[in-house]
Design a protein around this motif. Structure first.
Motif, PDB file in Angstrom:
ATOM      1  N   ILE A  62      83.102  -8.201 100.035  1.00 59.47           N
ATOM      2  CA  ILE A  62      83.299  -7.084 100.974  1.00 59.47           C
ATOM      3  C   ILE A  62      83.976  -7.613 102.231  1.00 59.47           C
ATOM      4  O   ILE A  62      84.975  -7.061 102.699  1.00 59.47           O
ATOM      5  N   TYR A 149      77.540  -0.616 101.984  1.00 59.23           N
ATOM      6  CA  TYR A 149      78.575  -0.866 100.978  1.00 59.23           C
ATOM      7  C   TYR A 149      78.028  -1.623  99.762  1.00 59.23           C
ATOM      8  O   TYR A 149      78.450  -1.379  98.636  1.00 59.23           O
ATOM      9  N   VAL A 153      78.355  -0.211  96.056  1.00 59.97           N
ATOM     10  CA  VAL A 153      78.957  -0.968  94.953  1.00 59.97           C
ATOM     11  C   VAL A 153      78.007  -0.984  93.755  1.00 59.97           C
ATOM     12  O   VAL A 153      78.426  -0.764  92.617  1.00 59.97           O
ATOM     13  N   ARG A 156      78.035   2.277  91.966  1.00 58.48           N
ATOM     14  CA  ARG A 156      79.290   2.547  91.245  1.00 58.48           C
ATOM     15  C   ARG A 156      79.440   1.703  89.977  1.00 58.48           C
ATOM     16  O   ARG A 156      80.022   2.150  89.002  1.00 58.48           O
ATOM     17  N   LEU A 172      81.593  -6.104  89.946  1.00 56.50           N
ATOM     18  CA  LEU A 172      80.939  -5.980  91.255  1.00 56.50           C
ATOM     19  C   LEU A 172      81.823  -6.566  92.349  1.00 56.50           C
ATOM     20  O   LEU A 172      82.011  -5.958  93.412  1.00 56.50           O
ATOM     21  N   GLU A 175      84.956  -4.315  92.957  1.00 60.64           N
ATOM     22  CA  GLU A 175      84.612  -3.071  93.671  1.00 60.64           C
ATOM     23  C   GLU A 175      84.242  -3.378  95.117  1.00 60.64           C
ATOM     24  O   GLU A 175      84.608  -2.637  96.038  1.00 60.64           O
ATOM     25  N   ALA A 176      83.519  -4.483  95.322  1.00 64.32           N
ATOM     26  CA  ALA A 176      83.142  -4.890  96.678  1.00 64.32           C
ATOM     27  C   ALA A 176      84.391  -5.184  97.512  1.00 64.32           C
ATOM     28  O   ALA A 176      84.486  -4.780  98.668  1.00 64.32           O
TER      29      ALA A 176
END
Length: 202
Positions: A62, A149, A153, A156, A172, A175-176
């Motif tokens: 992230i 977030y 994640v 999702r 993961l 998406e992060a």
């Protein structure tokens, strides 16, 4: 011959005679250094254990996404332009509005009692940890963008969608990085510096 032997015995007799003093001096030299090294090791362990990114390995992705997104957003920054909101900024505003409702709910609750009793009722609430429904809802909300977030994640990306653990972890991380990039891009586009963009997640 006797004089040669007595000369050889002098260093040994000196060491034996002042052995305790030499050990004490050596300790004075070593103890502060041992304490300093121990403090550095203990501090490193403490920082590692309390580093939020260690609990979700993908949190570092992230932050990596934020850095790259911010750099790209800054390149496209136009003064006066109002960029779209991010997931976290929307959530933050919802939380702020909820805080206002919590304050109103508390006022309405206390208004049920005579003015002379309101102080004691408020004290009871604090002592007994009594929370009204909206306060309970507020307590469940995320305090930091990074936690928000990370949860987003995980919601999702479902483990059952992937055949192997490696594929799941990669999804993961991807998406992060994407949510971090979107956040960073928006902050860069808004003209905020990187430290501010990153601090908004803390």
């Amino acid at each position: 011959m006797i004089s040669i032997m007595s000369n050889q015995d002098q260093p040994q007799s000196f060491l034996v005679k002042y052995k305790k003093w030499l050990i004490a001096l050596g300790s004075l030299y070593l103890i502060p250094r041992i304490l300093m090294i121990s403090a550095i090791i203990a501090g490193s362990i403490y920082l590692y254990v309390n580093n939020d990114t260690n609990y979700h390995p993908f949190k570092s992705y992230i932050l990596s996404g934020v850095r790259e997104g911010h750099a790209d957003g800054s390149k496209n920054h136009v003064s006066g332009q109002i960029p779209s909101s991010t997931l976290w900024s929307d959530y933050w505003w919802e939380t702020r509005n909820l805080k206002e409702k919590v304050a109103l709910e508390k006022e309405e609750y206390l208004a049920q009692f005579p003015e002379s009793e309101r102080g004691s009722k408020l004290a009871e609430m604090k002592l007994d940890n009594i929370k009204l429904p909206l306060q309970l809802e507020l307590d469940k909300r995320f305090k930091t963008g990074l936690d928000f977030y990370a949860d987003y994640v995980q919601q999702r990306v479902k483990r059952e969608s992937f055949a192997t653990e490696e594929e799941y972890q990669k999804a993961l991380q991807d998406e992060a990085w994407k949510v971090g990039y979107a956040h960073g891009y928006r902050e860069g586009l808004a003209g905020r510096d990187y430290d501010t963009a990153r601090s908004l997640l803390r």
